[in-house]
Scaffold this motif. Structure first.
Motif, PDB file in Angstrom:
ATOM      1  N   LEU A   1      36.150  37.464  40.449  1.00 40.96           N
ATOM      2  CA  LEU A   1      37.506  37.875  40.820  1.00 40.96           C
ATOM      3  C   LEU A   1      38.172  36.858  41.746  1.00 40.96           C
ATOM      4  O   LEU A   1      39.404  36.739  41.754  1.00 40.96           O
ATOM      5  CB  LEU A   1      37.415  39.241  41.521  1.00 40.96           C
ATOM      6  N   VAL A   2      37.385  36.110  42.509  1.00 42.77           N
ATOM      7  CA  VAL A   2      37.961  35.155  43.467  1.00 42.77           C
ATOM      8  C   VAL A   2      38.788  34.070  42.774  1.00 42.77           C
ATOM      9  O   VAL A   2      39.620  33.427  43.422  1.00 42.77           O
ATOM     10  CB  VAL A   2      36.885  34.468  44.347  1.00 42.77           C
TER      11      VAL A   2
ATOM     12  N   GLU B   1      44.249  36.658  44.359  1.00 42.32           N
ATOM     13  CA  GLU B   1      43.021  36.886  45.148  1.00 42.32           C
ATOM     14  C   GLU B   1      42.739  35.716  46.102  1.00 42.32           C
ATOM     15  O   GLU B   1      41.599  35.505  46.513  1.00 42.32           O
ATOM     16  CB  GLU B   1      41.823  37.107  44.212  1.00 42.32           C
TER      17      GLU B   1
ATOM     18  N   ALA C   1      40.506  35.684  49.266  1.00 44.39           N
ATOM     19  CA  ALA C   1      39.040  35.657  49.173  1.00 44.39           C
ATOM     20  C   ALA C   1      38.478  34.387  49.808  1.00 44.39           C
ATOM     21  O   ALA C   1      37.358  34.396  50.330  1.00 44.39           O
ATOM     22  CB  ALA C   1      38.590  35.758  47.717  1.00 44.39           C
TER      23      ALA C   1
ATOM     24  N   ASP D   1      48.248  45.391  42.334  1.00 43.55           N
ATOM     25  CA  ASP D   1      48.610  44.013  42.690  1.00 43.55           C
ATOM     26  C   ASP D   1      49.569  44.001  43.876  1.00 43.55           C
ATOM     27  O   ASP D   1      50.591  44.685  43.860  1.00 43.55           O
ATOM     28  CB  ASP D   1      49.309  43.321  41.515  1.00 43.55           C
TER      29      ASP D   1
ATOM     30  N   TYR E   1      34.681  41.235  46.336  1.00 45.27           N
ATOM     31  CA  TYR E   1      35.713  41.211  47.382  1.00 45.27           C
ATOM     32  C   TYR E   1      37.120  41.037  46.816  1.00 45.27           C
ATOM     33  O   TYR E   1      37.387  40.141  46.023  1.00 45.27           O
ATOM     34  CB  TYR E   1      35.452  40.091  48.405  1.00 45.27           C
ATOM     35  N   SER E   2      38.016  41.891  47.281  1.00 44.40           N
ATOM     36  CA  SER E   2      39.436  41.824  46.925  1.00 44.40           C
ATOM     37  C   SER E   2      40.207  42.423  48.085  1.00 44.40           C
ATOM     38  O   SER E   2      39.905  43.546  48.515  1.00 44.40           O
ATOM     39  CB  SER E   2      39.691  42.648  45.647  1.00 44.40           C
TER      40      SER E   2
ATOM     41  N   ARG F   1      39.855  48.678  45.119  1.00 47.36           N
ATOM     42  CA  ARG F   1      40.948  47.962  44.470  1.00 47.36           C
ATOM     43  C   ARG F   1      42.266  48.705  44.683  1.00 47.36           C
ATOM     44  O   ARG F   1      42.348  49.913  44.502  1.00 47.36           O
ATOM     45  CB  ARG F   1      40.694  47.831  42.958  1.00 47.36           C
TER      46      ARG F   1
ATOM     47  N   ARG G   1      40.900  34.663  40.312  1.00 44.95           N
ATOM     48  CA  ARG G   1      42.119  35.238  39.727  1.00 44.95           C
ATOM     49  C   ARG G   1      43.317  35.051  40.655  1.00 44.95           C
ATOM     50  O   ARG G   1      43.182  35.091  41.878  1.00 44.95           O
ATOM     51  CB  ARG G   1      41.920  36.749  39.477  1.00 44.95           C
TER      52      ARG G   1
END
Ligand code: ZN
Length: 275
Positions: A194-195, A200, A203, A134, A172-173, A131, A197
């Protein structure tokens, strides 16, 4: 739909009170495989205990970048010993976190290198957390440099892993060209809630280009609840939300994706205990 959860922290204390119910709920939802990764010495030991009574579940042992500076040599020696246990199918989770930086970056790099070495020595794939802040990609770039420096994609790892993935990019990020790079290195990619958000969006590209035999989904429970799942605690049954998203991105039916996910899991994470 057949389902897997390739990354699920049932060893977290938030599952202490109702672990059996959560596992039962996952089974009812169609989840056929669950991988429980450690993040330090205690949670790695707890992962072994959680999967003990369930031969269809697997453990991973390793040290997360958050804990990189906290695990001493004796602790690491213990993790190393556990890595050859038949309950253990992967090394991790490890990786780099330049977003929260709970451990200094030099310690994260040292930790990553020894976890990668353990993956190579055992022939069990490394689970990689990565990670950046941002909008940044410094952790992804550093990770790719480390993977290349460790020789992933070259003959030494090919001798240990054959055509199996030497590592799994967990949750994945990152930018789309990073996805292309890890696919070219032969890594498996695992997608989480997370995909969904903001930020992201790449993704979706990663989901479209990942190799079908190196494709995984996960919840990262108790974290990263996808839309519809309880925010306070994610659970493995909610992996269905991300799996449906993945089927859409790849333009395949849920049935064919589900079968592919189970096959991909078994190929990436072989176990002698699995029925
Ligand atoms: Zn995790």
């Amino acid at each position: 739909m057949r389902l897997i959860d390739s990354h699920c922290h049932l060893n977290a204390d938030r599952f202490d009170g109702d672990l059996d119910l959560v596992i039962g709920g996952a089974r009812l939802a169609g989840v056929e495989r669950i991988l429980v990764p450690g993040w330090n010495v205690a949670s790695s030991e707890r992962a072994l205990a959680v999967v003990e009574r369930h031969p269809w579940m697997d453990a991973a042992v390793g040290v997360h970048p958050h804990d990189a500076a906290k695990v001493d040599d004796a602790g690491w020696a213990t993790v190393r010993r556990w890595a050859s246990d038949p309950r253990v199918v992967a090394v991790g989770e490890t990786g780099l976190d330049f977003d929260r930086v709970f451990s200094p970056i030099p310690d994260q790099l040292t930790n990553l290198r020894r976890n990668l070495r353990l993956a190579l020595d055992t022939g069990k794939p490394a689970i990689l957390h990565c990670r950046s802040c941002d909008g940044a990609r410094d952790a992804q770039d550093a990770l790719v440099d480390e993977l290349r420096a460790a020789g992933i994609g070259g003959p030494v790892w090919a001798a240990a892993f054959g055509d199996r993935p030497p590592a799994i990019v967990h949750s994945y990020s990152g930018p789309a060209d990073y996805a292309r790079t890890v696919v070219d290195l032969g890594l498996a990619i695992s997608f989480s809630g997370l995909v969904f958000r903001r930020g992201e969006e790449a993704a979706a590209t990663a989901a479209a280009i990942a190799s079908p035999d190196r494709l995984l989904v996960e919840t990262d429970s108790p974290f990263l609840s996808p839309p519809g799942a309880p925010r306070r605690r994610n659970e493995p049954e909610w992996v269905a939300v991300t799996a449906r998203w993945l089927a859409e991105q790849r333009g395949v039916t849920q049935e064919s994706l589900g079968a592919a996910l189970v096959a991909s899991y078994d190929r990436t994470l072989p176990s002698q205990r699995r029925p």
